[in-house]
Design an enzyme around this catalytic site. Structure first.
Site, mmCIF file in Angstrom:
data_model
loop_
_atom_site.group_PDB
_atom_site.id
_atom_site.type_symbol
_atom_site.label_atom_id
_atom_site.label_comp_id
_atom_site.label_asym_id
_atom_site.label_seq_id
_atom_site.Cartn_x
_atom_site.Cartn_y
_atom_site.Cartn_z
ATOM 1 C CB SER A 168 -8.462 0.535 6.000
ATOM 2 O OG SER A 168 -9.146 1.648 6.353
ATOM 3 C CB SER A 194 -8.327 3.465 3.059
ATOM 4 O OG SER A 194 -7.466 2.865 4.271
ATOM 5 C CE LYS A 201 -4.014 1.822 2.552
ATOM 6 N NZ LYS A 201 -4.945 1.750 3.821
#
Length: 481
Positions: free
Chosen positions: A177, A153, A78
């Site tokens: 997330s 997210s 990420k």
């Protein structure tokens, strides 16, 4: 053999027995990336990962393994986790052009064990969002149905695993997330105990709740990577040791396991497809001999209020560092300092990030800090955490759906933050109490969308949770969903 449809443990077996080259495996993932760019899961695929693969192939050929138990294992990361000499933007316009000068501790541990980092994945800007739409690089789409959101997210990290552009990926989980996009895309999403993985090198959102997490198709892969990345770190004072004798994962019957069901998370509040899937999940567990007890925790009714009071306050403090003076994008206009700050942050931060910063500053303002923020912290420490600690004295695990809702259509709830925040009601529990939690893919609806089930374990008992999850998957026949 489809080289892009392998678990890490299978890759390890093929590589060590010299049945397959690491380079060929990475090339298969690179080809899948090229074929699935429309999903928008990657911000960048690292071409130099192929050079690293060649180098490791030479090491294997010359029997120069050293201590590389993860040799050749491809992992996507990420874009809020630091990789030395790679871009770190948190999917924000304000950080475009910033190159990280150091490795996060988790990244360093992976590199030292031979893993290959293959790319940076898309995300909601600064990890704020539950849909995967709040990114300066555009929305990430759900590989199961591109008309729907992937969740956030960590949407990009979920998407690349779900679409076989990577066998494993790292995300971050502050209020769900990792688990929410895992549920929406039909894969495993694991959040370790708070402090189980070092946060050094993870861009901070809400420091009390942030935790690096994992996406995978395999429980064994999650346990393997957790084993090699967990543990205390001198660079993070909140990090703790969580490794225990539940590794290797144990194969045990579900018979006699005591599970808790929270009364306030009523099926009446869920989407009807989620409610029917959860009812079947409970029935399946009972049929295998597990015990399920319904318990009342009244504080659940305002758990979202607690989370969305504390997290924006911490976010407003953490994001104050993005001034444009030291790193990232910078306005070249000749402005006063106040005007520079105002214009820079107004131009380069998204509406969702600005919404949370404004809320956090409001909650910290004179007259409101004691009324809201201090009160929320007091309730969390004195009521919520003790109640869950007491609950775990009589139960082994807590079960919930991962989310009360199914994935939204892309763009549908873009301007409805309350509905978006509501999708976190089940997942924020584990973040608030610092416990490990996992989302398991359980069923699909008529649109082909996945519905996940969440299991929450005891704090610092991560491998115990993974062992139980492995046995749930095995006994309920959930492989291949």
């Amino acid at each position: 053999m489809d080289l892009s449809n392998l678990t890490l443990t299978k890759i390890q077996e093929l590589v060590l027995t010299k049945k397959c080259k690491i380079y060929d495996i990475l090339l298969a993932y690179k080809n899948n990336y090229e074929l699935n760019k429309d999903i928008n899961g990657y911000i960048e695929f690292f071409d130099d990962s192929l050079d690293i693969a060649k180098r490791y192939d030479d090491c294997l050929k010359n029997c120069e393994l050293e201590d590389l138990p993860l040799i050749g294992m491809p992992i996507a990361v990420k874009d809020n986790i630091s990789i030395q000499d790679k871009s770190l933007t948190c999917a924000s316009e304000i950080l475009k052009g910033y190159i990280s000068p150091y490795d996060a501790t988790v990244i360093k541990r992976l590199k030292n064990k031979g893993a290959i980092l293959i790319g940076k994945t898309n995300m909601d800007e600064f990890a704020m969002g539950s849909t995967g739409e709040f990114s300066c690089y555009g929305a990430t789409l759900n590989p199961l149905n591109r008309e729907y959101v992937i969740g956030g997210s960590s949407g990009g990290s979920a998407a690349v695993v779900a679409s076989f552009q990577a066998p494993f990926s790292l995300g971050s989980d502050t209020g769900g997330s990792v688990r929410l996009p895992a549920s929406f895309s039909g894969i495993l999403g694991f959040k370790p105990s708070y402090g189980g993985l070092s946060r050094y090198g993870l861009a901070s959102y809400a420091s009390s709740f942030d935790q690096i997490g994992f996406f995978s198709h395999s429980i064994e892969d999650i346990a393997l990577i957790l084993k090699h990345t967990c543990g205390a770190d001198k660079m993070d004072s909140t990090s703790v040791d969580i490794f225990d004798d539940f590794y290797p994962l144990k194969t045990e019957p579900l018979q006699g396991k005591n599970l808790a069901l929270i009364k306030e998370l009523s099926e009446d509040l869920m989407d009807k497809n989620v409610a029917s899937s959860f009812a079947k999940f409970k029935f399946d567990l009972l049929s295998k001999g597990a015990n399920i007890k319904e318990v009342s925790i009244e504080e659940i009714n305002f758990i979202l209020s607690i989370y969305y009071t504390i997290s924006p306050v911490e976010a407003s403090s953490n994001l104050a560092r993005y001034t444009g003076l030291c790193y990232g994008k910078r306005i070249s206009e000749n402005l006063s300092l106040n005007d520079f700050y105002f214009k820079h942050r107004s131009n380069f931060l998204s509406e969702e990030v600005k919404r949370r910063i404004i809320l956090g500053n409001y909650l910290l303002s004179e007259g409101y800090d004691a009324k809201y923020y201090a009160k929320a912290c007091e309730i969390l420490q004195n009521l919520i955490i003790p109640k869950f600690n007491k609950l775990f004295e009589s139960c082994d695990f807590i079960i919930t759906p991962t989310s009360f809702v199914k994935p939204f259509r892309v763009g549908l709830d873009f301007d409805d933050p309350v509905k978006m925040y509501y999708s976190d009601i089940c997942t924020v529990i584990a973040n608030l109490i610092g416990a490990p939690a996992i989302s398991l893919p359980y069923s699909k609806d008529k649109e082909g969308l996945s519905i996940g089930m969440q299991i929450i374990g005891r704090s610092k008992k991560d491998f115990e949770l993974l062992s139980f999850s492995k046995n749930v998957i095995r006994e309920l026949g959930l492989n291949g969903i």
